[in-house]
Each structure stands twice: as C-alpha cells, then as structure tokens.
Write a protein that holds these residues in place. Structure first.
Motif, short mmCIF file in Angstrom:
data_model
loop_
_atom_site.label_atom_id
_atom_site.label_comp_id
_atom_site.label_asym_id
_atom_site.label_seq_id
_atom_site.Cartn_x
_atom_site.Cartn_y
_atom_site.Cartn_z
N PRO A 1 -12.32 -6.61 8.50
CA PRO A 1 -11.60 -6.98 7.27
C PRO A 1 -10.35 -6.13 7.03
O PRO A 1 -9.31 -6.65 6.59
N ARG A 2 -10.42 -4.86 7.32
CA ARG A 2 -9.27 -3.98 7.13
C ARG A 2 -8.04 -4.50 7.88
O ARG A 2 -6.92 -4.49 7.36
N GLU A 3 -8.24 -4.94 9.12
CA GLU A 3 -7.12 -5.42 9.93
C GLU A 3 -6.57 -6.76 9.41
O GLU A 3 -5.37 -7.00 9.47
N VAL A 4 -7.44 -7.60 8.89
CA VAL A 4 -6.99 -8.87 8.31
C VAL A 4 -6.17 -8.59 7.05
O VAL A 4 -5.11 -9.19 6.84
N VAL A 5 -6.64 -7.67 6.22
CA VAL A 5 -5.90 -7.30 5.01
C VAL A 5 -4.54 -6.71 5.38
O VAL A 5 -3.51 -7.07 4.79
N LYS A 6 -4.50 -5.83 6.38
CA LYS A 6 -3.23 -5.25 6.83
C LYS A 6 -2.26 -6.34 7.29
O LYS A 6 -1.07 -6.31 6.96
N ALA A 7 -2.76 -7.31 8.03
CA ALA A 7 -1.90 -8.39 8.52
C ALA A 7 -1.40 -9.25 7.36
O ALA A 7 -0.22 -9.65 7.34
N ALA A 8 -2.26 -9.53 6.39
CA ALA A 8 -1.84 -10.33 5.23
C ALA A 8 -0.74 -9.60 4.45
O ALA A 8 0.24 -10.22 4.02
N GLU B 1 -13.75 -11.52 -0.16
CA GLU B 1 -13.79 -10.43 -1.14
C GLU B 1 -12.64 -9.45 -0.92
O GLU B 1 -11.97 -9.05 -1.88
N ALA B 2 -12.44 -9.03 0.31
CA ALA B 2 -11.39 -8.06 0.61
C ALA B 2 -10.01 -8.61 0.28
O ALA B 2 -9.17 -7.91 -0.31
#
Length: 157
Positions: free
Chosen positions: A88-95, A129-130
């Motif tokens: 999830p951290r990497e998806v949030v960073k990409a977004a 959620e993230a």
C-alpha cells in the motif's frame, strides 16, 4: 495444394497483425494522457489487453484526474505464476507522485480464473483505506483472467 496452404497461412498472419495493430491503437488512445474514460467497459477492455499476455501476475494502477482523464498507467508490482506482493505504501506514493484524484487497480490471474481470492479482497480493502487518507478514490479493481472481474460491478467496493 501446398501453395494454397502457404497463402492461407500468410493471409492469417497478415490478418492477425492487422488485429494486433488495431488493438494497440485502441489501447494507446484509451490510455493516452488526458483521455477520458467514458465507461467502465473502456477501462476493462484496455486493461485486459494490457494484462492478458502475461504468464506471471502483474499489478497495475490507472491514475486519473477529477474528470477521470488518464494521467498514467503504471505497472507497480510483478509476481510469480500465482501471486504478487502489493505494498500500500508504494501505491500511495505513486498516487501522490501523479497527483491523482482517483484510480483503477488491476491485476491478472495467469490461471485464467478471474474470481477474487481472500488475499485479493484483503489488499483491495487495505488499499482503499490507505488511499482514502489522501483523498484518492478507488473506482474499481479488475482481475483479468479468461474474463474480467470487476469489484465495483459485484458490490465489493
């Protein structure tokens, strides 16, 4: 007889190449920066075209602006024949990197079975959620197998 078979093979190969070329044009047009996704089927068809050939799992995100215009389509994770680790951290960073307002997640099942697993449901909930914490809407999660399963269409989002 041999000449006819060779001609038939050449014709089929040329026809296949024409179909592939047209599919690539459709894919590029739909996933071009600034193109609006007008329906879930547009996204579903192009994502299937992108993920179907892989013999290993690939997780991608289609990043969108407020009008659901494409910002980017990134393959974020690559796995094996039966799984991929998604962080999830990497998806949030990409977004955040793409300044996305919304996104569509997708991954393939090389087995051809597009039903979501317990792990698929869990990571979708975690990602939702993230991403909600940074005001990024998750519009759908597609699983590509022989068919395409939509979490949104099945009430799972």
């Amino acid at each position: 007889m041999l000449f006819i078979q060779e001609t038939d093979k050449s014709y089929r190969k040329a026809n296949e190449q024409a179909v592939i070329s047209e599919a690539i044009k459709i894919y590029n047009r739909t996933f071009s920066r600034g193109e609006a996704l007008n329906s879930p089927d547009d996204a579903k068809d192009c994502i299937k075209l992108k993920l179907a050939p892989y013999e290993h799992e690939v997780f991608l995100c289609l990043f969108l602006d407020n009008q659901h215009r494409v910002i980017a389509c990134d393959e974020l994770f690559r796995g094996t024949i039966d799984g991929a680790s998604v962080y999830p951290r990497e998806v949030v960073k990409a977004a955040l990197h793409h300044n996305a307002a919304a996104l569509i997640m997708a991954h393939n099942h090389p087995s051809g079975i597009s039903e979501p697993s317990r792990a698929d449901r869990a990571i979708t909930a975690k990602l939702q959620e993230a991403l909600a914490l940074i005001d990024v809407r998750v519009l759908d999660h597609f699983i590509v197998g022989e068919t395409v399963h939509s979490f949104a269409e099945h009430g799972l989002l």
